[in-house]
Design a protein around this motif. Structure first.
Motif, mmCIF file in Angstrom:
data_model
loop_
_atom_site.group_PDB
_atom_site.id
_atom_site.type_symbol
_atom_site.label_atom_id
_atom_site.label_comp_id
_atom_site.label_asym_id
_atom_site.label_seq_id
_atom_site.Cartn_x
_atom_site.Cartn_y
_atom_site.Cartn_z
ATOM 1 N N LEU A 168 17.034 13.865 59.506
ATOM 2 C CA LEU A 168 17.851 15.160 58.983
ATOM 3 C C LEU A 168 16.592 15.790 57.855
ATOM 4 O O LEU A 168 17.692 16.542 57.934
ATOM 5 N N ILE A 202 24.223 10.829 54.998
ATOM 6 C CA ILE A 202 24.712 11.910 55.935
ATOM 7 C C ILE A 202 25.433 12.749 55.418
ATOM 8 O O ILE A 202 26.066 13.624 55.982
ATOM 9 N N LEU A 208 24.492 19.493 60.377
ATOM 10 C CA LEU A 208 24.689 17.970 61.337
ATOM 11 C C LEU A 208 26.827 17.892 61.332
ATOM 12 O O LEU A 208 27.665 17.954 60.345
ATOM 13 N N VAL A 211 29.760 12.290 63.117
ATOM 14 C CA VAL A 211 29.082 10.860 62.942
ATOM 15 C C VAL A 211 29.728 9.937 63.110
ATOM 16 O O VAL A 211 30.558 10.403 63.496
ATOM 17 N N SER A 231 32.856 10.841 55.817
ATOM 18 C CA SER A 231 31.905 11.734 55.016
ATOM 19 C C SER A 231 32.796 12.602 55.379
ATOM 20 O O SER A 231 32.131 13.716 54.843
ATOM 21 N N LYS A 233 33.113 14.464 58.002
ATOM 22 C CA LYS A 233 32.556 15.126 59.515
ATOM 23 C C LYS A 233 34.080 14.964 60.582
ATOM 24 O O LYS A 233 34.453 13.643 60.152
#
Length: 300
Positions: A168, A202, A208, A211, A231, A233
């Motif tokens: 990351l 995360i 990003l 995920v 998350s 995401k």
């Protein structure tokens, strides 16, 4: 249309399926795995990419999952690490054939994959230092991120919390979107990291955008996606064909959680919500990807 714009649409994108299943036997048993085929039979790799595209795949992964500098240095091939990576990108780009509705994923496998001992399923990396992990990943990520033909980076089958933190941080150095797909064991990351710890990591990924999980049974993937929704995401998933790989004993376990059709599976993915990329991992074929593609078109 950019990949980000396409991902904003309701209908999920279709990722390709297994590569290893379709490789020549000699490559499947070679430490370089798909890189061996890239160097010995590039037309085979290109043909596999084309077959997935023909059967509905919109995201094609480069054959760089297990490419490592050490692996090449220890091999019979006289080729530089960066050149081997670029050859994989070339083949995926050629297979794309100029289509603007197909995007390339720069595949980045874990350090454990280079050990060829099942460590990508345990996260047991021995005594390698943080510096060693940084050195292992830096050049491959640099080559993939700096190639404009690569639309997104895929951090795949990641089993180790320390490696995740390092990756990351490395990805923050580049202006490239990426997704993260985890290697898990039961309700934890393969190395024993809890979901709560993972969610904290995360949240730190600046580019990003998705995920998820890969290389696991269909039922297990559904349970993980429900948790990873926390998350906030987008979600990505590419399970095995219904079998599960025992990385320690190096054998496949058939239907560990009973049978589930692709139709049942895709319906459950839609019910979970925000699943934006769906594909296949080990033992899936272009035919499986066609079934998934047809179902996504039917259900969305």
């Amino acid at each position: 249309m950019s990949l980000r714009e396409r991902l904003s649409k309701p209908q999920p994108l279709i990722l390709d399926g297994a590569l290893g299943t379709l490789l020549p036997d000699i490559s499947q048993s070679h430490p370089l795995w798909s890189t061996h085929t890239v160097l010995t039979s590039p037309s085979t790799i290109k043909s596999i990419h084309e077959s997935y595209i023909k059967n509905g795949a919109q995201l094609i992964q480069t054959s760089t999952y297990q490419t490592s500098e050490r692996g090449l240095n220890d091999s019979e091939f006289d080729v530089s690490f960066s050149d081997a990576l670029k050859r994989s990108i070339d083949l995926a780009y050629e297979a794309k054939g100029g289509r603007d509705d197909v995007w390339l994923v720069g595949s980045v496998g874990p350090y454990g994959a280079s050990l060829a001992n099942g460590a990508e399923y345990t996260g047991d990396y021995g005594d390698i230092s943080d510096e060693g992990l940084i050195n292992f990943h830096t050049e491959r990520i640099s080559v993939l991120c700096n190639d404009n033909r690569v639309d997104i980076i895929g951090l795949e089958t990641m089993p180790n919390k320390r490696e995740l933190r390092i990756l990351l941080e490395l990805m923050d150095s580049y202006d490239k979107d990426y997704y993260l797909s985890l290697s898990v064991n039961g309700e934890k990351l393969a190395d024993g990291t809890t979901i709560e710890e993972l969610l904290g990591l995360i949240s730190k990924g600046k580019r990003l955008i998705a995920v998820g999980v890969n290389c696991l049974s269909l039922q297990s993937s559904l349970e993980w996606l429900k948790r990873l929704k926390e998350s906030e995401k987008m979600l990505i998933v590419y399970p095995n064909s219904g079998e599960m790989y025992d990385g320690i004993n190096k054998k496949w376990i058939e239907n560990p959680n009973g049978s589930m059709s692709w139709k049942d599976y895709v319906q459950k993915l839609k019910a979970i919500g925000n699943v934006k990329i769906i594909g296949g991992c080990c033992r899936t074929t272009p035919n499986d990807i066609k079934q998934i593609s047809d179902l996504v078109s039917e259900l969305w």
